[in-house]
Enzyme design. Structure first.
Site, PDB file in Angstrom:
ATOM      1  N   HIS A  94      -7.935   0.718   0.963  1.00  0.00           N
ATOM      2  CA  HIS A  94      -6.576   0.007   0.173  1.00  0.00           C
ATOM      3  C   HIS A  94      -6.671  -1.205   0.063  1.00  0.00           C
ATOM      4  O   HIS A  94      -7.392  -1.885   0.687  1.00  0.00           O
ATOM      5  CB  HIS A  94      -5.432   0.636   1.268  1.00  0.00           C
ATOM      6  CG  HIS A  94      -4.189   0.468   0.581  1.00  0.00           C
ATOM      7  ND1 HIS A  94      -3.628  -0.970   0.531  1.00  0.00           N
ATOM      8  CD2 HIS A  94      -3.349   1.390  -0.059  1.00  0.00           C
ATOM      9  CE1 HIS A  94      -2.530  -0.923   0.060  1.00  0.00           C
ATOM     10  NE2 HIS A  94      -2.114   0.324  -0.468  1.00  0.00           N
ATOM     11  N   GLU A 166      -5.166   1.416  -8.241  1.00  0.00           N
ATOM     12  CA  GLU A 166      -3.907   0.359  -7.628  1.00  0.00           C
ATOM     13  C   GLU A 166      -4.174  -0.967  -8.088  1.00  0.00           C
ATOM     14  O   GLU A 166      -4.844  -1.690  -7.234  1.00  0.00           O
ATOM     15  CB  GLU A 166      -3.613   0.601  -6.372  1.00  0.00           C
ATOM     16  CG  GLU A 166      -3.256   2.025  -5.897  1.00  0.00           C
ATOM     17  CD  GLU A 166      -2.679   2.060  -4.715  1.00  0.00           C
ATOM     18  OE1 GLU A 166      -1.512   2.507  -4.556  1.00  0.00           O
ATOM     19  OE2 GLU A 166      -2.934   1.366  -3.597  1.00  0.00           O
TER      20      GLU A 166
HETATM   21  C1  PEP Z   1       0.557   1.002  -1.994  1.00  0.00           C
HETATM   22  O1  PEP Z   1       0.485  -0.029  -0.949  1.00  0.00           O
HETATM   23  O2  PEP Z   1      -0.551   1.652  -2.245  1.00  0.00           O
HETATM   24  C2  PEP Z   1       1.647   0.829  -2.964  1.00  0.00           C
HETATM   25  C3  PEP Z   1       1.237   1.577  -4.107  1.00  0.00           C
HETATM   26  O3  PEP Z   1       2.861   0.292  -2.572  1.00  0.00           O
HETATM   27  P1  PEP Z   1       4.027   0.296  -3.411  1.00  0.00           P
HETATM   28  O4  PEP Z   1       4.532   1.589  -4.031  1.00  0.00           O
HETATM   29  O5  PEP Z   1       5.052  -0.421  -2.484  1.00  0.00           O
HETATM   30  O6  PEP Z   1       3.679  -0.853  -4.432  1.00  0.00           O
END
Ligand code: PEP
Length: 261
Positions: A94, A166
């Protein structure tokens, strides 16, 4: 048909009592669904109690992180080997681990391998920083993250790995900028292209790719509807009962539309 995956990453929020209360509320709304998988990643401390309280037909548990050695003198760490009977999924790499704890791609590679070795499905998080995006390096970053993290993974194992795209700039904890679905679609296509280069066409189709970054109930259907997107990884909104159940409802609607009548 692949099941839509909705993952709640509670990060370092909620003590065990609060986690149990929120899970209990989730139970009231979220039903077993053959086309949807809802996964909860609470803090390490809450994994054991939630595993007892949880209806495993409705939810699956994920760890937020674990160490890659199975056992030994690694004070403060918990291994994937120790989590193997508790969790179905393990979040690996992450961006919070990379940004705040200096986790390198080599460490992430070891963690992906450790999860697989212990029968835990890794949810491998990849994605570029704002600086990298502004420099036009998104594809290069996706390439580097994938090729390094998957180096020890065989073609038999790859289909059982989940990749979460992400972009760091889109995560609420960082810049939290809105992501454009068209850009996300391009990134997801590029991820599948890379998997095809590494493992072939079949794996590229089979591997599940998620989007994560400030997803909420009002835009979940947009992200879930991106061609090639198999689900969402949700941070902040997963701590809010109304928002998270709204996201799961969007997944229900999409599953209904997709299923031939
Ligand atoms: C995450 O930390 O994996 C994430 C997607 O956070 P958020 O939805 O708060 O952006």
């Amino acid at each position: 048909m692949k099941r839509i995956l909705v993952v709640a990453n509670w990060k370092m929020n909620l003590n065990t009592h609060e986690a149990s209360t929120l899970l209990h509320r989730y139970h009231q709304h979220i039903a077993t669904h053959r086309d949807i998988e809802v996964v909860v990643a609470p803090s390490l401390l809450s994994l054991q109690p939630l595993s007892v309280e949880m209806d495993r037909h409705r939810f699956r548990l994920a760890s937020q992180d674990a160490y890659f050695k199975d056992e030994g003198s690694y004070t403060g760490e918990v291994s994937f080997a120790m989590l193997r009977d508790l969790v179905h999924y393990g979040i690996v790499g992450h961006s919070a681990r990379r940004v705040y704890f200096g986790e390198t791609l080599e460490v992430i590679r070891e963690k992906v391998a450790a999860a697989v070795r212990n029968g835990i499905t890794p949810i491998l998080c990849i994605g570029e920083t704002k600086q990298e995006r502004d420099a036009g390096e998104t594809k290069q970053v996706i390439h580097d993250h994938l090729t390094t993290a998957l180096k020890n993974i065989t073609s038999d194992e790859i289909e059982n790995i989940v990749i979460a795209y992400e972009p760091i700039w889109a995560i609420s904890t960082f810049d939290g900028e809105p992501a454009k679905p068209s850009d996300m679609q391009k990134a997801i296509e590029y991820i599948r292209f890379q998997i095809k280069e590494l493992y072939g066409e079949r794996a590229a189709k089979a591997v599940r790719v998620l989007y994560g970054g400030s997803v909420s109930d009002d835009d979940a259907s947009v992200f879930l509807g991106i061609p090639g997107c198999d689900g969402v990884l949700v941070g902040a909104a997963s701590l809010n009962y109304a928002k998270f159940t709204g996201i799961v409802d969007a997944a229900y609607r999409l599953a209904r539309e997709r299923r031939p009548s």
